[in-house]
Design a protein around this motif. Structure first.
Motif, short mmCIF file in Angstrom:
data_model
loop_
_atom_site.label_atom_id
_atom_site.label_comp_id
_atom_site.label_asym_id
_atom_site.label_seq_id
_atom_site.Cartn_x
_atom_site.Cartn_y
_atom_site.Cartn_z
N VAL A 40 0.88 -1.14 0.07
CA VAL A 40 -0.10 0.06 0.01
C VAL A 40 0.87 1.34 0.02
N CYS A 41 1.77 1.37 0.84
CA CYS A 41 2.66 2.40 0.77
C CYS A 41 3.57 2.75 -0.24
N ALA A 42 4.17 1.53 -0.88
CA ALA A 42 5.09 1.79 -1.92
C ALA A 42 4.09 2.00 -3.32
N VAL A 43 3.15 1.39 -3.45
CA VAL A 43 1.97 1.73 -4.79
C VAL A 43 1.57 3.23 -4.50
N SER A 44 1.30 3.51 -3.38
CA SER A 44 0.56 5.11 -3.32
C SER A 44 1.72 5.70 -3.59
N ASP A 45 3.07 5.74 -2.95
CA ASP A 45 4.04 6.69 -3.45
C ASP A 45 4.29 6.39 -5.01
N ILE A 46 4.40 5.43 -5.60
CA ILE A 46 4.94 5.52 -7.01
C ILE A 46 3.44 6.33 -7.74
N VAL A 47 2.25 6.28 -7.43
CA VAL A 47 1.26 6.79 -7.94
C VAL A 47 1.44 8.26 -7.76
N LEU A 48 1.79 8.73 -6.48
CA LEU A 48 1.82 10.16 -6.25
C LEU A 48 3.17 10.77 -6.82
N ILE A 49 4.35 9.79 -6.93
CA ILE A 49 5.23 10.48 -7.77
C ILE A 49 5.08 10.70 -9.24
N ALA A 50 4.49 9.75 -9.97
CA ALA A 50 4.01 9.78 -11.31
C ALA A 50 3.17 11.00 -11.39
N VAL A 51 2.45 11.26 -10.52
CA VAL A 51 1.33 12.34 -10.37
C VAL A 51 2.11 13.75 -10.37
N GLY A 52 2.94 13.91 -9.46
CA GLY A 52 4.19 14.86 -9.43
C GLY A 52 4.85 15.25 -10.51
N VAL A 53 5.35 14.26 -11.16
CA VAL A 53 6.26 14.45 -12.28
C VAL A 53 5.36 14.72 -13.48
N ALA A 54 4.29 14.21 -13.43
CA ALA A 54 3.59 14.48 -14.95
C ALA A 54 2.81 15.84 -14.82
N GLY A 55 3.28 16.72 -13.56
CA GLY A 55 3.03 18.16 -13.45
C GLY A 55 1.51 18.58 -12.66
N LEU A 124 2.45 17.53 -0.44
CA LEU A 124 3.46 18.69 -0.59
C LEU A 124 4.73 17.94 -0.98
N ASP A 125 5.24 17.09 -0.25
CA ASP A 125 6.48 16.49 -0.38
C ASP A 125 6.72 15.84 -1.93
N THR A 126 5.66 14.65 -1.97
CA THR A 126 5.89 13.84 -3.33
C THR A 126 5.50 14.67 -4.37
N VAL A 127 4.08 15.24 -4.36
CA VAL A 127 3.52 15.64 -5.55
C VAL A 127 4.26 17.08 -5.93
N VAL A 128 4.33 18.07 -4.83
CA VAL A 128 4.58 19.46 -5.40
C VAL A 128 6.08 19.45 -5.34
N LEU A 129 6.93 19.02 -4.31
CA LEU A 129 8.07 19.38 -4.04
C LEU A 129 8.89 18.59 -5.16
N LEU A 130 8.62 17.14 -5.12
CA LEU A 130 9.36 16.44 -6.15
C LEU A 130 8.87 16.77 -7.58
N GLY A 131 7.54 17.10 -7.75
CA GLY A 131 7.30 17.35 -8.94
C GLY A 131 8.09 18.52 -9.60
N SER A 132 8.09 19.55 -8.74
CA SER A 132 8.80 20.71 -9.01
C SER A 132 10.32 20.66 -9.30
N PHE A 133 11.00 19.65 -8.34
CA PHE A 133 12.40 19.34 -8.90
C PHE A 133 12.54 18.54 -10.16
N ALA A 134 11.51 17.59 -10.40
CA ALA A 134 11.55 16.85 -11.49
C ALA A 134 11.23 17.72 -12.87
N SER A 135 10.61 19.01 -12.61
CA SER A 135 10.40 19.75 -13.82
C SER A 135 11.64 20.60 -14.41
N THR A 136 12.86 20.57 -13.45
CA THR A 136 13.87 21.19 -13.79
C THR A 136 14.72 20.24 -15.00
#
Length: 198
Positions: A40-55, A124-136
């Motif tokens: 549950v934790c890993a799949v949730s993180d994978i989904v949130l990371i993908a969502v963040g990186v997708a913008g 905030l961490d996974t979607v916004v912060l990681l997403g912002s970092f990925a956008s660079t």
């Protein structure tokens, strides 16, 4: 190179004492439903990371009401969980015995889902912060970065959940459960107050 950046950045975000990690640690020590909780934790993180990186981090930033609702819902849940842990820590020997008692798979999964998805720091961490970092990064590289962060999440939860079994001899004593539940109660209360106080 981007994948290693993602791995390091992902670990820096996830390796902290928080509600989700405390729950995984507790389940690991108890040896109950460890794999489903890790999944549950890993799949949730994978989904949130993908969502963040997708913008979608910019979408979350554009609708602060979503974060506000998640903040208060998360605080309420964390306060409730803190009270349960404090009750176990301060309770009778019966409650201490219950600390190691079996909990239904559905209850464990639902608790894990709530600790994950009702926590605004996750967004905030996974979607916004990681997403912002990925956008660079350029488009192909940002997905390598995402893959690195996803691997970091999976490795961390597997290590935490299954590594906790080494602590089982320690938790053969009821006093150790008191200490663990006291720490969990303090962490959950601190996180809840942090959310309420903004």
């Amino acid at each position: 190179m981007a994948a290693f950046s993602g791995l390091g950045f992902g670990l820096s975000l996830i390796v902290a004492i928080g509600a989700q990690n405390a729950f995984v640690l507790r389940q690991g020590v108890r040896g109950q439903h460890v794999f489903p909780v890790i999944a549950v934790c890993a799949v949730s993180d994978i989904v949130l990371i993908a969502v963040g990186v997708a913008g979608f981090g910019t979408v979350v930033e554009s609708f602060p009401a979503v974060v506000t609702v998640a903040r208060y819902a998360g605080a309420a849940f964390l306060l409730g969980y803190a009270l349960l842990a404090a009750r176990r820590a301060l309770g009778s020997s019966t409650l201490i015995a219950e600390a190691g008692a079996s909990v239904a798979l559905g209850a464990s999964v639902l608790t894990c889902l709530a600790l994950t998805w009702l926590n605004p720091h996750v967004y905030l961490d996974t979607v916004v912060l990681l997403g912002s970092f990925a956008s660079t990064y350029a488009t192909p590289d940002r997905w390598f970065l995402a893959a690195g962060a996803m691997v970091a999440s999976v490795v961390w939860f597997l290590t935490l959940g299954y590594g906790a079994r080494r602590l089982r001899p320690l938790f053969a004593r009821p006093g150790a459960w008191r200490v663990l539940d006291s720490l969990i109660a303090v962490v959950m209360l601190a996180l809840a107050l942090g959310l309420l106080l903004g």
